[in-house]
Design an enzyme around this catalytic site. Structure first.
Site, mmCIF file in Angstrom:
data_model
loop_
_atom_site.group_PDB
_atom_site.id
_atom_site.type_symbol
_atom_site.label_atom_id
_atom_site.label_comp_id
_atom_site.label_asym_id
_atom_site.label_seq_id
_atom_site.Cartn_x
_atom_site.Cartn_y
_atom_site.Cartn_z
ATOM 1 N N SER A 1 0.811 -1.220 0.000
ATOM 2 C CA SER A 1 0.000 0.000 0.000
ATOM 3 C C SER A 1 0.846 1.272 0.000
ATOM 4 O O SER A 1 0.293 2.366 -0.074
ATOM 5 C CB SER A 1 -0.957 0.006 1.201
ATOM 6 O OG SER A 1 -0.236 0.017 2.413
ATOM 7 N N LYS B 1 -6.244 4.808 8.217
ATOM 8 C CA LYS B 1 -5.078 5.563 7.729
ATOM 9 C C LYS B 1 -5.367 7.055 7.658
ATOM 10 O O LYS B 1 -4.552 7.894 8.081
ATOM 11 C CB LYS B 1 -4.673 5.027 6.355
ATOM 12 C CG LYS B 1 -4.075 3.633 6.395
ATOM 13 C CD LYS B 1 -3.793 3.098 4.999
ATOM 14 C CE LYS B 1 -3.148 1.716 5.066
ATOM 15 N NZ LYS B 1 -2.886 1.145 3.736
#
Length: 786
Positions: free
Chosen positions: A652, A695
């Protein structure tokens, strides 16, 4: 064209319950099926409708889905085509006491029979001794005894008279033996006087005595026969007396149970045995009689008891949940008792197991617990194959001598087994046990989540109502229901789905109920749900607070303002067993003259996982396709996660790493008030990642720590927009223009956001416009190639 940030409406999907006619769960009927599990529900319905052997169920799914709760609720609220339920009783087998007999009786008859037999025994314990303790019985017994005595005396007197006529006396020794002695007149000869007789006289006496002894032996045989006849007559007398007492009571019972042949047969055998063993009711001092009546509850003869192993209290499907499926709890066992130092057992000490109680219904167990206990899995398969329950199967298997105290008749077994387990256990059983697929032919595969639309939200509302009603909680108003649905969608990580982890929702409702009651509220409101969520977060967020403290005190270096070359704020997710949160990481890239290699420092020091290494290789491939089509890249690049001392895995961060490398190549600064997450493929296209909400929230929290500004924000892949269910404070900040979230489809869009300049599009010759980031980088690389 510049990439625009997302509107606040795209960051959180509210539950729209305005169309619902009800104000609270009080008016919402509880669900009577398995919520969001149509596939699993269909499997359960199918298995329950087939009575043939082998159609048992293995319910697959992760822990917390509420598989057991949902199946139990479904079974209890849905009537199935039931066959007749039975009581199962053990009674004494009077022909072989080691092999107790099974009585299969219609529901409720077992308890009735046991009560009637106990009443019968209580009456007989009083009536039989009275029948044997009266003048009528004594006179009949004395008459028989006198008849025997007269016959014996008459025979002996005749022999005595005959002997006396021959000068022989018949007497009885002190040992009780008969003896013939020669007479000298009226007195027996002494040994000395007998020796003085002539030989002929002695011989005549001896011959006469021999003849008399022959006659005596015949008489003794007659005496024995007469005593046997007397004993038979006494036995018949006792039997007649016992039958006189017993016949009336037994007749009433036989009439009551005339529709049950097994009971009638047992009563007939019981009657015969009582007649034969009437001493049990008479000889209280007899040791065996004491053992026969030894009991923990009533002083009744044990051999005549009815051991009701299973009694069905009502005409409902028996549903048993076995929490600890060891061998005895599942298959039953035979207890032992001690009486005056003597250890004994009998059919009345047979105890049922869960399979006995579930016979005719359903037994639910955890697959791992079944497999953990010795002999249980083999025993369960054996019972399902044979469709009968044998109490001595384990003893025969593990006892080398084969000695078993009791060998009860097996009980026919008709039960549905539902095992709950995970995919791993299911795969192991399929692979290593060929019988598993034959005995558990139906798989109920439980989903983790379901589609979210108006209908499913209504369906889920009924599921919430079920939890409220089943646990007797305060009812939830419409806004509380909406907040729970939104929280469930957040747990699913998708605006368009709802999590089916019912255990989490049930726990949330219980805690909200506690908060509401503490506040003396009469209904659960959205504020109570929100308070419960905050309390849950507070209990598990110690690690998150410790990580955020490193940003407060400057231990973790990060900038949320300004610009920097070769530096990007990436986003990662940290997790414990019960909590997941996001935090930013600084990724840096440096270059030096070389061969175009991209060195992943994490991989070189064994801190990078295989997926992370794959991401670096993909960005290297895309980097080569951008800058290395006409000539090798004359730089070696080193990339790393700064201040990362644990393992790094996942791809990611590959877009962030690419942006850092391009910045290092072009010497163009990246904005530090923006963080990015997302992976990329070999064509630079943004790919979705997990944990996007955590996040974004992690970077937002760090921005609050370092100082907020209206330009801050996060870049995410466009395909992750559907996963956004952000905190209210972030949604509010975006709505006010104080925070931004950009969704991109290609890494070039991220470069434009970071640098303010277009990434650039290559011409047919492979060159980029000089006023673009790729063009600037290409010019620098070309200067190094000369």
């Amino acid at each position: 064209m510049a990439t625009s940030s997302l509107s606040s409406k795209a960051l959180y999907r509210e539950a729209d319950l305005d169309a619902f006619p009800c104000k609270s769960t009080k008016d919402i009927p509880p669900i009577d099926e398995i919520v969001g599990q149509e596939r699993a529900q269909s499997a359960v319905e199918f298995a329950m409708s087939i009575r043939e052997k082998g159609y048992n169920i293995y319910a697959i799914g992760r822990n917390g889905l509420g598989k057991r709760t949902m199946i139990l609720r479904y079974l209890k609220r849905h009537p199935f085509d039931l066959h007749e339920l039975y009581d199962w009783c053990y009674v004494a087998n009077f022909e072989d006491i080691r092999v107790p007999k099974v009585l299969k009786l219609p529901r409720g008859v077992g308890q009735s029979l046991r009560g009637d037999i106990e009443k019968l025994m209580t009456k007989l314990l009083k009536a039989i001794p009275l029948a044997f303790d009266n003048e009528m019985y004594f006179s009949r017994a004395d008459r028989l005894k006198n008849q025997l005595a007269n016959k014996q005396n008459s025979a002996l007197e005749h022999l005595t008279k005959e002997a006396k006529e021959k000068s022989i006396s018949l007497s009885i020794t002190t040992q009780g033996d008969y003896q013939f002695v020669a007479l000298n007149g009226e007195e027996p000869y002494t040994e000395e006087a007998f020796e003085q007789l002539d030989k002929k006289t002695q011989a005549n006496f001896e011959k006469t005595i021999d003849n008399l002894e022959v006659s005596l032996r015949h008489i003794i045989r007659d005496l024995t026969e007469w005593e046997e006849q007397y004993s038979d007559k006494i036995q018949k007398l006792n039997s007649d007396v016992t039958l006189d007492v017993l016949g009336h009571f037994i007749k009433e019972l036989k009439a009551k149970y005339k529709k049950h042949p097994e009971v009638k047969q047992h009563l007939a055998e019981l009657q015969a045995d009582i007649v034969e063993n009437v001493d049990i009711f008479l000889e209280d001092s007899n040791e065996q009689g004491e053992i026969a009546t030894a009991s923990l509850d009533k002083n009744l003869p044990r051999r005549y008891k009815v051991n009701v192993l299973v009694s069905q209290p009502k005409d409902d499907l028996p549903i048993i949940v076995e929490e600890s499926p060891n061998y005895h709890s599942l298959f039953g066992h035979v207890e032992t008792a001690t009486f005056k130092g003597t250890v004994f057992t009998d059919f009345s000490l047979i105890r049922p197991g869960a399979l006995h109680k579930a016979n005719g219904g359903v037994l639910l167990m955890d697959a791992v617990k079944v497999l953990e206990q010795p002999y249980v899995w083999d025993g369960l398969k054996r019972a399902l194959r044979s469709r009968e329950l044998s109490l001595t199967a384990l003893e025969k298997q593990v006892t080398m001598t084969g000695a078993v105290s009791l060998d009860p008749e097996p009980i026919p077994l008709d039960v549905k087994i539902i095992l709950f387990g995970d995919y791993r256990t299911y795969q192991l059983l399929q692979h290593y046990d060929p019988e598993f697929a034959e005995l558990f032919r139906v798989t109920a595969d439980f989903e983790d989540e379901m589609k979210r639309d108006t209908d499913s939200e209504l369906h889920y509302t009924r599921f919430i109502s079920s939890i409220v009603h089943d646990n007797k909680l305060l009812h939830c108003d419409k806004k509380a229901i909406a907040r729970i649905i939104e929280h469930s969608s957040r747990r699913a990580g998708d605006q368009n789905k709802i999590s089916l982890h019912s255990a989490n929702i049930a726990n949330l409702l219980r805690e909200a109920n506690y908060i509401a009651r503490s506040a003396r509220a009469n209904i659960i409101r959205a504020t109570h749900v929100e308070k419960a969520l905050l309390n849950q977060l507070s209990r598990v967020s110690r690690l998150q607070e410790s990580v955020m403290e490193t940003f407060v005190n400057g231990t973790t270096l990060i900038h949320t303002h300004g610009e920097a070359v070769g530096q990007v704020n990436a986003l990662s997710v940290l997790s414990t067993s019960d909590h997941m949160f996001g935090a930013p990481n600084r990724i840096t890239a440096t270059t030096s003259y070389g061969t175009g290699e991209v060195i992943d420092i994490e991989r070189n020091v064994d801190l990078g996982g295989s997926i992370h290494s794959k991401g670096v290789m993909i960005l290297t491939a895309y980097l080569s396709s951008v800058f290395g089509k006409t000539a090798k890249i004359p730089l070696t690049t080193n990339i790393t996660f700064e201040q990362s001392y644990g393992g790094v895995d996942g791809d990611s961060a590959s877009m962030a790493e690419f942006c850092a490398v391009v910045s290092a190549f072009s010497k163009q600064a990246n904005r530090q008030d923006i963080a990015i997450t997302g992976s990329m493929n070999q064509f630079g296209e943004a790919q979705p990642i997990g944990g996007v909400n955590e996040k974004i929230e992690g970077f937002f929290d760090v921005c609050k720590i370092k100082g907020r500004s209206a330009t801050q924000g996060v870049i995410i892949p466009k395909s992750n927009v559907q996963n956004l269910m952000l905190r209210f404070d972030i949604v509010e900040a975006v709505e006010k223009g104080e925070f931004h979230i950009w969704a991109i489809g290609h890494v070039s869009e991220a470069i434009k956001l970071f640098t303010g300049k277009d990434a650039g599009i290559a011409s047919d010759e492979g060159s980029y416009p000089i006023d673009t980031i790729y063009g600037i980088a290409q010019a620098k690389l070309n200067s190094l190639r000369k």
